[in-house]
Design an enzyme around this catalytic site. Structure first.
Site: not given
Ligand code: 5GP
Ligand code: ZN
Length: 112
Positions: A93, A98
């Protein structure tokens, strides 16, 4: 500029665990486990689909930072998982690569 680049530049606040010249480790805003830390390169890279051998040292630093996260949050002995969600099927997302570090409880396998 993407959300995680803004976190790198401190334009968006985050609970930072540690950082150096190349990587930043900070707590996920919506934790999925007692420890849920994100480790990112300070340099913007969209996803694992965009990395190559030129990024090998940086990726190694991310993984080693993951180990440091596990030690500092005291989940190293109990066990933990590191995950790079990549693309739609994995639910990526945020499009700045990361590495999730998750632990502090038993984790099921395989993921849903
Ligand atoms: P993905 O779904 O892309 O693997 O992980 C993105 C992660 O970023 C999610 O677990 C979400 O909770 C985290 N995340 C999204 N926006 C923010 C933010 O503004 N600050 C922090 N610390 N984490 C975020
Ligand atoms: Zn970025």
């Amino acid at each position: 500029m993407c959300l995680f680049c803004k976190i790198v530049k401190k334009e968006v606040p985050a609970k930072v665990l540690f950082e150096d010249d190349d990587v930043l480790a900070f707590h996920d805003i919506n934790p999925g486990a007692p420890t849920h830390v994100l480790v990112i390169p300070k340099r913007h890279v969209v996803s694992l689909n965009e990395v190559g051998v030129a990024d090998a040292e940086l990726l190694g630093k991310l993984v080693i930072a993951g180990r440091r996260v596990a030690e500092e949050t005291k989940i190293a002995e109990g066990g933990y998982r590191v995950v790079f969600n990549t693309g739609p099927h994995a639910g990526q997302s945020v499009f700045h690569v990361h590495m999730h570090v998750l632990g502090g409880r038993a984790l099921s396998w395989p993921p849903g």
